[in-house]
Scaffold this motif. Sequence first.
Motif, PDB file in Angstrom:
ATOM      1  N   ASP A 181       0.739  -1.366  -0.004  1.00  0.00           N
ATOM      2  CA  ASP A 181       0.163   0.071   0.317  1.00  0.00           C
ATOM      3  C   ASP A 181       0.695   1.087  -0.153  1.00  0.00           C
ATOM      4  OD1 ASP A 181      -1.292   2.173   0.424  1.00  0.00           O
ATOM      5  OD2 ASP A 181      -2.665   1.077   2.312  1.00  0.00           O
ATOM      6  N   PRO A 182       1.050   2.420  -0.921  1.00  0.00           N
ATOM      7  CA  PRO A 182       2.067   2.984  -1.176  1.00  0.00           C
ATOM      8  C   PRO A 182       0.840   4.232  -0.227  1.00  0.00           C
ATOM      9  CG  PRO A 182       1.105   2.768  -3.477  1.00  0.00           C
ATOM     10  CD  PRO A 182       0.627   1.466  -2.376  1.00  0.00           C
ATOM     11  N   ASP A 183       0.494   4.370  -0.066  1.00  0.00           N
ATOM     12  CA  ASP A 183      -0.478   5.678   0.892  1.00  0.00           C
ATOM     13  C   ASP A 183      -0.697   4.689   2.178  1.00  0.00           C
ATOM     14  OD1 ASP A 183      -1.301   6.882  -1.269  1.00  0.00           O
ATOM     15  OD2 ASP A 183      -3.220   5.675  -1.568  1.00  0.00           O
ATOM     16  N   LEU A 184       0.172   3.730   2.837  1.00  0.00           N
ATOM     17  CA  LEU A 184       0.009   3.795   4.201  1.00  0.00           C
ATOM     18  C   LEU A 184       1.048   4.737   4.923  1.00  0.00           C
ATOM     19  CD1 LEU A 184      -0.387   1.140   6.019  1.00  0.00           C
ATOM     20  CD2 LEU A 184       1.547   0.579   5.927  1.00  0.00           C
ATOM     21  N   GLY A 185       2.194   5.333   4.846  1.00  0.00           N
ATOM     22  CA  GLY A 185       2.554   6.392   5.751  1.00  0.00           C
ATOM     23  C   GLY A 185       2.089   6.897   5.678  1.00  0.00           C
ATOM     24  N   GLU A 186       1.081   8.024   4.899  1.00  0.00           N
ATOM     25  CA  GLU A 186       0.475   9.100   4.092  1.00  0.00           C
ATOM     26  C   GLU A 186      -1.051   8.783   5.499  1.00  0.00           C
ATOM     27  OE1 GLU A 186      -0.283  11.031   1.254  1.00  0.00           O
ATOM     28  OE2 GLU A 186       2.204  10.213   0.148  1.00  0.00           O
ATOM     29  N   ARG A 187      -1.333   7.426   5.775  1.00  0.00           N
ATOM     30  CA  ARG A 187      -2.544   7.363   6.079  1.00  0.00           C
ATOM     31  C   ARG A 187      -2.542   7.086   7.306  1.00  0.00           C
ATOM     32  NH1 ARG A 187      -3.509   3.081   3.037  1.00  0.00           N
ATOM     33  NH2 ARG A 187      -3.544   2.014   4.812  1.00  0.00           N
ATOM     34  N   VAL A 188      -1.340   6.543   8.132  1.00  0.00           N
ATOM     35  CA  VAL A 188      -1.275   6.273   9.574  1.00  0.00           C
ATOM     36  C   VAL A 188      -0.581   7.357  10.205  1.00  0.00           C
ATOM     37  CG1 VAL A 188       1.216   5.649  11.012  1.00  0.00           C
ATOM     38  CG2 VAL A 188      -0.121   4.037   9.141  1.00  0.00           C
ATOM     39  N   HIS A 189      -0.083   8.882   9.769  1.00  0.00           N
ATOM     40  CA  HIS A 189       0.433   9.982  10.210  1.00  0.00           C
ATOM     41  C   HIS A 189      -0.786  10.806  10.133  1.00  0.00           C
ATOM     42  CE1 HIS A 189       1.684  14.338   9.132  1.00  0.00           C
ATOM     43  NE2 HIS A 189       2.928  13.864   9.866  1.00  0.00           N
ATOM     44  N   ALA A 190      -1.377  10.541   9.131  1.00  0.00           N
ATOM     45  CA  ALA A 190      -2.528  11.441   9.284  1.00  0.00           C
ATOM     46  C   ALA A 190      -3.529  11.208  10.497  1.00  0.00           C
ATOM     47  CB  ALA A 190      -3.510  11.662   7.571  1.00  0.00           C
ATOM     48  N   ALA A 191      -3.208   9.870  11.084  1.00  0.00           N
ATOM     49  CA  ALA A 191      -4.335   8.702  11.485  1.00  0.00           C
ATOM     50  C   ALA A 191      -3.540   9.715  12.882  1.00  0.00           C
ATOM     51  CB  ALA A 191      -4.463   7.643  11.930  1.00  0.00           C
ATOM     52  N   ILE A 192      -2.673   9.664  13.777  1.00  0.00           N
ATOM     53  CA  ILE A 192      -1.459  10.429  14.803  1.00  0.00           C
ATOM     54  C   ILE A 192      -1.602  11.353  14.289  1.00  0.00           C
ATOM     55  CG2 ILE A 192       0.896  10.869  15.540  1.00  0.00           C
ATOM     56  CD1 ILE A 192       1.833   7.955  14.405  1.00  0.00           C
ATOM     57  N   ALA A 193      -1.687  12.263  13.242  1.00  0.00           N
ATOM     58  CA  ALA A 193      -2.391  14.007  13.854  1.00  0.00           C
ATOM     59  C   ALA A 193      -3.532  14.094  14.040  1.00  0.00           C
ATOM     60  CB  ALA A 193      -1.732  14.283  12.159  1.00  0.00           C
ATOM     61  N   LYS A 194      -4.646  13.801  13.603  1.00  0.00           N
ATOM     62  CA  LYS A 194      -5.414  13.834  13.774  1.00  0.00           C
ATOM     63  C   LYS A 194      -5.997  13.327  15.436  1.00  0.00           C
ATOM     64  CE  LYS A 194     -10.684  11.787  12.826  1.00  0.00           C
ATOM     65  NZ  LYS A 194     -11.612  11.104  11.488  1.00  0.00           N
ATOM     66  N   ALA A 195      -5.438  12.343  15.890  1.00  0.00           N
ATOM     67  CA  ALA A 195      -5.707  11.470  17.350  1.00  0.00           C
ATOM     68  C   ALA A 195      -4.769  12.779  17.885  1.00  0.00           C
ATOM     69  CB  ALA A 195      -4.810  10.320  17.867  1.00  0.00           C
ATOM     70  N   VAL A 196      -3.700  13.502  17.820  1.00  0.00           N
ATOM     71  CA  VAL A 196      -3.786  14.850  18.398  1.00  0.00           C
ATOM     72  C   VAL A 196      -4.264  15.674  18.068  1.00  0.00           C
ATOM     73  CG1 VAL A 196      -1.513  16.273  19.220  1.00  0.00           C
ATOM     74  CG2 VAL A 196      -1.604  14.124  18.446  1.00  0.00           C
ATOM     75  N   CYS A 197      -4.592  16.481  17.506  1.00  0.00           N
ATOM     76  CA  CYS A 197      -5.577  17.376  16.540  1.00  0.00           C
ATOM     77  C   CYS A 197      -6.929  17.107  18.409  1.00  0.00           C
ATOM     78  CB  CYS A 197      -6.278  17.732  16.254  1.00  0.00           C
ATOM     79  SG  CYS A 197      -4.950  18.050  14.641  1.00  0.00           S
ATOM     80  N   GLU A 198      -7.182  15.897  18.297  1.00  0.00           N
ATOM     81  CA  GLU A 198      -8.760  14.915  18.999  1.00  0.00           C
ATOM     82  C   GLU A 198      -8.501  15.178  19.992  1.00  0.00           C
ATOM     83  OE1 GLU A 198      -9.881  11.885  16.820  1.00  0.00           O
ATOM     84  OE2 GLU A 198     -11.401  13.046  15.023  1.00  0.00           O
TER      85      GLU A 198
END
Length: 81
Positions: free
Chosen positions: A33-50
């Motif tokens: 999955d070439p987008d895995l890193g970006e998705r994990v990063h986005a999930a971590i950033a979202k969890a911090v924001c929330e």
Amino acid sequence: MGAVRGYTREDLAVKAINAGIDIIVFSNVEASDPDLGERVHAAIAKAVCEGRISRNRIHQAYGKIMLLKRRLKQKDLAGTR
């Protein structure tokens, strides 16, 4: 690894950080999955924001990673220098 079945890699990353893991590594060989890193990063950033991951937790992890990098550069893994 049955204990982690049913969770997405994004969910697992957030849970791992909250459990004290400082560096997360995922194998992407089977999924390719070439987008895995970006998705994990986005999930971590979202969890911090929330507020599901504290900013302090991210700063703690960053500090420990940077300390390890300095020790590796100095070849001082025992922390004696």
